[in-house]
Design a protein around this motif. Structure first.
Motif, PDB file in Angstrom:
ATOM      1  N   GLN A  98       0.915  -1.145   0.078  1.00  0.00           N
ATOM      2  CA  GLN A  98      -0.151  -0.039  -0.100  1.00  0.00           C
ATOM      3  C   GLN A  98       0.840   1.435   0.163  1.00  0.00           C
ATOM      4  OE1 GLN A  98      -1.575   2.023   3.456  1.00  0.00           O
ATOM      5  NE2 GLN A  98      -1.769   3.599   1.856  1.00  0.00           N
ATOM      6  N   ALA A  99       2.057   1.009   0.769  1.00  0.00           N
ATOM      7  CA  ALA A  99       2.930   2.363   0.681  1.00  0.00           C
ATOM      8  C   ALA A  99       3.387   2.781  -0.622  1.00  0.00           C
ATOM      9  CB  ALA A  99       3.918   2.093   1.632  1.00  0.00           C
ATOM     10  N   ILE A 100       3.727   1.593  -1.288  1.00  0.00           N
ATOM     11  CA  ILE A 100       4.342   1.693  -2.818  1.00  0.00           C
ATOM     12  C   ILE A 100       3.231   2.326  -3.677  1.00  0.00           C
ATOM     13  CG2 ILE A 100       4.840   0.420  -4.747  1.00  0.00           C
ATOM     14  CD1 ILE A 100       6.323  -1.752  -2.503  1.00  0.00           C
ATOM     15  N   PHE A 101       2.171   1.759  -3.616  1.00  0.00           N
ATOM     16  CA  PHE A 101       1.002   2.204  -4.211  1.00  0.00           C
ATOM     17  C   PHE A 101       0.760   3.790  -4.030  1.00  0.00           C
ATOM     18  CE2 PHE A 101      -3.335   3.424  -5.565  1.00  0.00           C
ATOM     19  CZ  PHE A 101      -3.485   2.572  -6.751  1.00  0.00           C
ATOM     20  N   THR A 102       0.621   3.862  -2.739  1.00  0.00           N
ATOM     21  CA  THR A 102       0.417   5.505  -2.413  1.00  0.00           C
ATOM     22  C   THR A 102       1.306   6.399  -2.926  1.00  0.00           C
ATOM     23  OG1 THR A 102      -0.837   5.011  -0.536  1.00  0.00           O
ATOM     24  CG2 THR A 102      -0.198   7.085  -0.527  1.00  0.00           C
ATOM     25  N   ALA A 103       2.821   6.229  -2.890  1.00  0.00           N
ATOM     26  CA  ALA A 103       3.853   6.858  -3.052  1.00  0.00           C
ATOM     27  C   ALA A 103       3.859   7.221  -4.871  1.00  0.00           C
ATOM     28  CB  ALA A 103       5.458   6.314  -2.740  1.00  0.00           C
ATOM     29  N   LEU A 104       3.569   6.051  -5.321  1.00  0.00           N
ATOM     30  CA  LEU A 104       3.571   6.099  -6.911  1.00  0.00           C
ATOM     31  C   LEU A 104       2.251   7.118  -7.294  1.00  0.00           C
ATOM     32  CD1 LEU A 104       4.358   2.678  -7.831  1.00  0.00           C
ATOM     33  CD2 LEU A 104       5.695   4.690  -8.686  1.00  0.00           C
ATOM     34  N   ALA A 105       1.068   6.841  -6.777  1.00  0.00           N
ATOM     35  CA  ALA A 105      -0.092   7.590  -7.024  1.00  0.00           C
ATOM     36  C   ALA A 105      -0.174   9.147  -6.898  1.00  0.00           C
ATOM     37  CB  ALA A 105      -1.052   6.756  -6.371  1.00  0.00           C
ATOM     38  N   ALA A 106       0.804   9.328  -5.776  1.00  0.00           N
ATOM     39  CA  ALA A 106       1.121  10.743  -5.307  1.00  0.00           C
ATOM     40  C   ALA A 106       1.872  11.516  -6.154  1.00  0.00           C
ATOM     41  CB  ALA A 106       1.872  10.826  -3.844  1.00  0.00           C
ATOM     42  N   ILE A 107       2.659  10.704  -7.042  1.00  0.00           N
ATOM     43  CA  ILE A 107       3.536  11.472  -7.932  1.00  0.00           C
ATOM     44  C   ILE A 107       3.469  11.416  -9.349  1.00  0.00           C
ATOM     45  CG2 ILE A 107       6.052  11.488  -8.413  1.00  0.00           C
ATOM     46  CD1 ILE A 107       5.455  12.995  -5.807  1.00  0.00           C
ATOM     47  N   ILE A 108       3.156  10.011  -9.801  1.00  0.00           N
ATOM     48  CA  ILE A 108       2.994   9.791 -11.424  1.00  0.00           C
ATOM     49  C   ILE A 108       1.767  10.352 -11.992  1.00  0.00           C
ATOM     50  CG2 ILE A 108       3.310   7.921 -12.862  1.00  0.00           C
ATOM     51  CD1 ILE A 108       5.805   8.629 -11.234  1.00  0.00           C
ATOM     52  N   ASN A 109       2.197  10.954 -12.987  1.00  0.00           N
ATOM     53  CA  ASN A 109       1.143  11.410 -13.955  1.00  0.00           C
ATOM     54  C   ASN A 109       1.165  10.619 -15.166  1.00  0.00           C
ATOM     55  OD1 ASN A 109      -0.026  13.817 -12.177  1.00  0.00           O
ATOM     56  ND2 ASN A 109       1.934  14.504 -12.303  1.00  0.00           N
ATOM     57  N   ALA A 110       0.080  10.842 -16.090  1.00  0.00           N
ATOM     58  CA  ALA A 110       0.033  10.218 -17.211  1.00  0.00           C
ATOM     59  C   ALA A 110       1.332  10.723 -18.259  1.00  0.00           C
ATOM     60  CB  ALA A 110      -1.346  10.301 -18.198  1.00  0.00           C
ATOM     61  N   GLY A 111       2.163   9.656 -18.452  1.00  0.00           N
ATOM     62  CA  GLY A 111       2.891  10.045 -19.603  1.00  0.00           C
ATOM     63  C   GLY A 111       4.567  10.026 -18.836  1.00  0.00           C
ATOM     64  N   ASP A 112       4.596   9.991 -17.313  1.00  0.00           N
ATOM     65  CA  ASP A 112       5.605  10.094 -16.610  1.00  0.00           C
ATOM     66  C   ASP A 112       6.463   8.650 -17.011  1.00  0.00           C
ATOM     67  OD1 ASP A 112       5.342  12.900 -15.725  1.00  0.00           O
ATOM     68  OD2 ASP A 112       4.663  11.985 -13.681  1.00  0.00           O
ATOM     69  N   GLU A 113       7.706   8.635 -16.714  1.00  0.00           N
ATOM     70  CA  GLU A 113       8.629   7.266 -16.820  1.00  0.00           C
ATOM     71  C   GLU A 113       9.071   7.012 -15.725  1.00  0.00           C
ATOM     72  OE1 GLU A 113       9.733   8.099 -21.781  1.00  0.00           O
ATOM     73  OE2 GLU A 113      11.226   7.915 -20.053  1.00  0.00           O
ATOM     74  N   VAL A 114       8.802   5.632 -15.187  1.00  0.00           N
ATOM     75  CA  VAL A 114       9.582   4.960 -14.172  1.00  0.00           C
ATOM     76  C   VAL A 114      10.539   3.962 -14.464  1.00  0.00           C
ATOM     77  CG1 VAL A 114       9.031   3.864 -11.967  1.00  0.00           C
ATOM     78  CG2 VAL A 114       7.211   5.577 -12.744  1.00  0.00           C
ATOM     79  N   ILE A 115      11.687   4.184 -13.724  1.00  0.00           N
ATOM     80  CA  ILE A 115      12.670   3.126 -14.200  1.00  0.00           C
ATOM     81  C   ILE A 115      12.653   1.960 -13.020  1.00  0.00           C
ATOM     82  CG2 ILE A 115      15.096   2.383 -14.427  1.00  0.00           C
ATOM     83  CD1 ILE A 115      15.590   5.335 -15.561  1.00  0.00           C
ATOM     84  N   ILE A 116      12.283   0.787 -13.479  1.00  0.00           N
ATOM     85  CA  ILE A 116      12.437  -0.315 -12.591  1.00  0.00           C
ATOM     86  C   ILE A 116      13.633  -1.370 -12.937  1.00  0.00           C
ATOM     87  CG2 ILE A 116      10.135  -0.019 -12.128  1.00  0.00           C
ATOM     88  CD1 ILE A 116       9.411  -2.672 -13.563  1.00  0.00           C
ATOM     89  N   PHE A 117      13.982  -2.254 -11.842  1.00  0.00           N
ATOM     90  CA  PHE A 117      14.935  -3.176 -12.285  1.00  0.00           C
ATOM     91  C   PHE A 117      14.291  -4.649 -12.036  1.00  0.00           C
ATOM     92  CE2 PHE A 117      17.113   0.440 -10.742  1.00  0.00           C
ATOM     93  CZ  PHE A 117      18.209   0.701 -11.428  1.00  0.00           C
ATOM     94  N   GLU A 118      14.399  -5.246 -13.017  1.00  0.00           N
ATOM     95  CA  GLU A 118      13.730  -6.715 -13.045  1.00  0.00           C
ATOM     96  C   GLU A 118      14.847  -7.880 -13.128  1.00  0.00           C
ATOM     97  OE1 GLU A 118       9.256  -5.923 -15.251  1.00  0.00           O
ATOM     98  OE2 GLU A 118      11.174  -6.725 -16.562  1.00  0.00           O
ATOM     99  N   PRO A 119      14.404  -8.834 -12.391  1.00  0.00           N
ATOM    100  CA  PRO A 119      13.097  -9.065 -12.093  1.00  0.00           C
ATOM    101  C   PRO A 119      12.881  -8.359 -10.702  1.00  0.00           C
ATOM    102  CG  PRO A 119      14.840 -10.911 -11.165  1.00  0.00           C
ATOM    103  CD  PRO A 119      15.717  -9.895 -12.151  1.00  0.00           C
ATOM    104  N   ALA A 120      11.436  -8.167 -10.808  1.00  0.00           N
ATOM    105  CA  ALA A 120      10.980  -7.029  -9.820  1.00  0.00           C
ATOM    106  C   ALA A 120       9.745  -7.639  -9.298  1.00  0.00           C
ATOM    107  CB  ALA A 120      10.791  -5.772 -10.386  1.00  0.00           C
ATOM    108  N   TYR A 121       9.603  -6.995  -7.906  1.00  0.00           N
ATOM    109  CA  TYR A 121       8.184  -7.133  -7.118  1.00  0.00           C
ATOM    110  C   TYR A 121       6.992  -6.879  -7.992  1.00  0.00           C
ATOM    111  CZ  TYR A 121       4.751  -6.944  -3.488  1.00  0.00           C
ATOM    112  OH  TYR A 121       3.729  -7.046  -2.743  1.00  0.00           O
ATOM    113  N   ASP A 122       5.889  -7.829  -8.098  1.00  0.00           N
ATOM    114  CA  ASP A 122       5.076  -7.844  -9.148  1.00  0.00           C
ATOM    115  C   ASP A 122       4.099  -6.435  -9.041  1.00  0.00           C
ATOM    116  OD1 ASP A 122       3.731  -8.599  -6.991  1.00  0.00           O
ATOM    117  OD2 ASP A 122       2.669 -10.388  -8.268  1.00  0.00           O
TER     118      ASP A 122
END
Length: 381
Positions: A98-122
């Motif tokens: 929930q903390a992960i979801f909330t942090a992302l929802a607070a910041i990310i807008n349409a078109g913003d890019e997020v870099i993740i390292f895979e394999p990654a928590y789903d």
């Protein structure tokens, strides 16, 4: 018929649910999903009961119990010599996800890019997509799952808004070093890129290595949401309690979403946890506890045909079965359940492109008897 346009059309039931269901159907030993098969400390249960009897049964304050936030601040300062203001920089959440979801929802807008390292928590990629963001993936490879930061730099664009870190890492058990953090600092200096640092396994670091939290680096701390989990710390994953550390300005945005997401978190458990972690020994010994389990499990599997990958943190052990089979890791994992009675997770499930390195993940947060029984079966593979 109602027409519904799915916001996550490519998402189905998670691999964890699938494997746990199969394990139940085939009466297999479940080393797939990441939760203990043993009880948490009875003292903790007693403290929850006491909190209920003492009247902590109504809504807690939206950001979390003051007592718990102050105790978290004390714990963080004791471990890392870093101060977070409990009133303005610490928020208690309904678990790490929930903390992960909330942090992302607070910041990310349409078109913003997020870099993740895979394999990654789903949860990372689907959440970014749900918010209209774009996932930029850097694929890690076994056995070390190391990051080439020069290659990460090539993923940067004018739309890069956030980088998600996870150390110790699920599913690989790898950890980030101080050199990794210094390389990251060089990349983001002079940018507005934020960091979401998933540190739910912060205490599960082995062989006398040190957890490299982003809070230890001022250049990173000032732009980071840090996610932690009491479920992982206290062997109580079903309680779904965690917290987020972030500078005041980021916390303000975080709480704007949090208040309309869950608003507040389980009140008696907040009180009980605050009481429990006032005593440092109740969390300081967890690393040794799990290192012993890691070593026990690795020693058991040394006689098998699986090739064990390094495990420097978390409670997950990855293993290659390339000497055993050419099957896809999903097929091999299914066969392990049905023919040998052990449930694991295929690591391709943690890649958006289902990249298959013939690696599976075991959870060793289990009773030693469970691990021994599973290892006995795996030696027959």
């Amino acid at each position: 018929m109602l027409h519904i346009q799915s916001k996550l059309p490519g998402v189905s039931t998670t691999i964890f649910s699938v494997m746990s269901k199969l394990a139940t159907e085939h009466n297999a030993i479940n080393l797939s999903q990441g939760f203990p098969d043993y009880a948490c400390d009875p003292k903790l249960i007693e403290l929850v009961n006491k909190a209920m009897k003492d009247g902590f049964n109504q809504y807690a304050p939206m950001p979390g119990s003051t007592f718990l936030k102050e105790t978290i601040a004390e714990k963080v300062e004791k471990l890392y010599h870093i101060k977070y203001n409990p009133e303005t920089e610490i928020t208690v959440t309904a678990g790490g996800t929930q903390a992960i979801f909330t942090a992302l929802a607070a910041i990310i807008n349409a078109g913003d890019e997020v870099i993740i390292f895979e394999p990654a928590y789903d949860s990372y990629a689907p959440t970014v997509k749900l918010l209209g963001g774009l996932v930029k993936t850097y694929e890690l490879a076994p056995p070390g799952y190391a990051i080439d930061w020069d290659m990460v730099k090539k993923l940067f664009t004018a739309k890069t808004r956030m980088i998600i870190l996870n150390t110790p890492q699920n599913p690989t058990g790898s950890i980030l070093s101080s050199d990794d953090m210094k390389s990251l600092i060089k990349l983001i200096t002079g940018t507005d890129i934020l960091i979401l640092s998933d540190e739910v396994y912060e205490h599960l670091i082995y062989d006398e290595q040190k957890h490299q939290s982003v809070m230890l680096y001022p250049e990173l701390k000032q732009r980071s949401f840090i996610v932690a989990s009491f479920g992982k710390l206290l062997h109580a994953t079903g309680w779904k309690l965690g917290y987020c550390l972030a500078p005041e300005r980021l916390t303000e945005e975080f709480r704007k979403v949090h208040q309309f997401n869950v608003f507040s978190v389980n009140s008696p458990m907040q009180q009980a946890i605050a009481d429990y972690i006032k005593e440092p020994k109740n969390y300081s010994e967890i690393g040794n506890f799990f290192q012993q389990k890691r070593d026990y499990f690795r020693n058991l599997l040394a006689e098998s045909r699986f090739k064990l990958l390094p495990c420097n943190g978390s409670y997950f052990q990855c293993a290659s079965y390339s000497d055993i089979s050419d099957e896809k890791d999903t097929d091999f994992s299914m066969r392990l359940i049905k023919e040998f009675g052990v449930a694991t997770i295929p690591v391709s499930a943690f890649y958006q492109k289902a990249t298959d390195h013939k690696i599976i993940r075991f959870c060793f947060a289990k009773e030693n008897a469970t691990l021994a029984l599973a290892a006995g079966k795996l030696k027959n593979v």
